[in-house]
Design an enzyme around this catalytic site. Structure first.
Site, PDB file in Angstrom:
ATOM      1  N   ASP A   1       0.827  -1.211   0.000  1.00 38.06           N
ATOM      2  CA  ASP A   1       0.000   0.000   0.000  1.00 38.06           C
ATOM      3  C   ASP A   1       0.861   1.261   0.000  1.00 38.06           C
ATOM      4  OD1 ASP A   1      -2.019  -1.816   0.262  1.00 38.06           O
ATOM      5  OD2 ASP A   1      -2.916  -0.900   2.040  1.00 38.06           O
TER       6      ASP A   1
ATOM      7  N   HIS B   1       3.799  -2.168   3.061  1.00 39.97           N
ATOM      8  CA  HIS B   1       3.789  -0.818   2.480  1.00 39.97           C
ATOM      9  C   HIS B   1       5.065  -0.611   1.678  1.00 39.97           C
ATOM     10  CE1 HIS B   1       0.897  -0.683   5.759  1.00 39.97           C
ATOM     11  NE2 HIS B   1       0.292   0.268   5.092  1.00 39.97           N
TER      12      HIS B   1
HETATM   13 NI    NI Z   1      -2.679   3.109   3.348  1.00 43.33          NI
END
Ligand code: NI
Length: 358
Positions: free
Chosen positions: A83, A226
């Site tokens: 992400d 991430h």
């Molecule tokens: Ni996010």
């Protein structure tokens, strides 16, 4: 003198014709200037030698076998997801690792970041990775009015298009925060995750690696990371080959949905805790649009062959009747596997995005 003249004339004719024959037998080579001295001759000799060396045929090199990626729906599979990118540095580091290991992943990208760093987004799409949306500005979509929410998602789409990739149909809401509109009225498929590495919290590669390695069974899981941390890129460098050594196929989210859960993500559907906790491996994998299921041979649309040598989990029909957890209306806190020690039972309060990063 009268007798000498014809003789002299004949001799002249003979000499002239001999000259013509001589010129005709040795036509001038206009492509190469005639050597003027010995140094020219040496140069020509060197060139001739070089030419001779090049003429020797080299043994043909063994052609490199092109890599053919085949997903076996009967074998374990995991979807790595990243992400908050793209990132100017770490997205490419992660892509390097994936490329080196012939692995794919899904990237839930933020529209404003896509505008800033379009190149890695194009690269991931070209590699076959799934490019998905994580909204335009990483705001809590569940707190937006519908019009603003749709505008946000549309704005993100224009960034993806400008980067040269398709507008994603798959969206992961920031913080996993959803309400009824986010779940079912955006024209997109909303999806969260099942394993949270909390890489944003530890920012330590070894912690992330140790946590993933500590999990018993990752088959069918969607792992959240991430792509904006160097520590995550380092962890991925270790985890990708390790997961493959454990027998996991690294697939995209849509591949996992199709091959493991047996359906393609549908617009205006939400795939969160309830979905993943009540669905096991399907015995009816579906092909991706326009593709056959690799290795299974049946054309798209026909009944898939049941994978051999596996015992698909049979979901408890009673579980399918369970209502959606109340908290899903307002919160992204889901009882997924997590690296942290926080109580992850469904929370009643809205999480503070500053504390809960995904
Ligand atoms: Ni996010």
């Amino acid at each position: 003198m009268n007798r000498l003249f014809p003789f002299a004339f004949s001799l002249l004719l003979l000499l002239t014709s001999a000259g013509c024959v001589s010129r005709a037998a040795a036509p001038e080579d206009t492509s190469q200037p005639a050597p003027q001295d010995m140094s020219d001759l040496l140069t020509l000799d060197a060139e001739a030698e070089a030419f001779t060396v090049e003429e020797v045929p080299e043994p043909p090199e063994e052609p490199e076998e092109p890599y053919v990626r085949i997903i076996d729906p009967a074998k374990p599979m995991v979807a790595l997801t990243f992400d908050d990118g793209p990132d100017g540095t770490h997205s490419d580091e992660i892509l390097d690792t994936l490329e080196k290991n012939h692995a794919l992943a899904t990237f839930f990208e933020v529209g404003t970041n896509v505008l800033a760093y379009p190149e890695p987004v194009k690269r991931m799409a070209d590699m076959g990775c799934e490019v998905a949306s994580h909204s335009n500005a990483h705001k809590d979509l569940s707190k937006m009015k519908k019009k603003a929410l749709l505008r946000d998602l549309d704005t993100a789409d224009t960034a993806f298009l400008a980067a040269g990739v398709e507008a994603p149909t798959l969206v992961r809401p920031p913080y996993g925060a959803v309400n009824k509109t986010v779940k079912s009225a955006t024209g997109r498929a909303m999806i969260t995750w099942t394993v949270d590495t909390e890489d944003w919290r530890s920012r330590d590669a070894q912690t992330v690696v140790d946590y993933v390695k500590s999990l018993d069974d990752l088959d069918g899981e969607i792992i959240l990371m991430h792509s904006i941390y160097g520590s995550t890129a380092q962890a991925v460098e270790i985890l990708v080959p390790w997961l493959q050594e454990q027998g996991y196929q690294l697939v995209t989210v849509t591949e996992l949905m199709a091959y493991y859960y047996g359906e393609l993500p549908q617009p205006d559907h939400f795939y969160g805790y309830t979905y993943f906790s009540t669905h096991g491996r399907t015995d009816s994998p579906v092909p991706l649009p326009g593709e056959e299921i690799p290795g299974m041979g049946q054309p798209a649309g026909e009944a898939p062959v049941e994978p051999a040598e596996q015992s698909p989990e049979t979901p408890d029909p009673a579980l399918d009747q369970l209502p959606e957890p109340e908290n899903e209306e307002t919160t992204g806190w889901e009882p997924v596997r997590t690296a942290g020690t926080a109580n992850l039972s469904p929370a009643k309060s809205v999480p503070n995005p500053a504390l809960f990063y995904p």
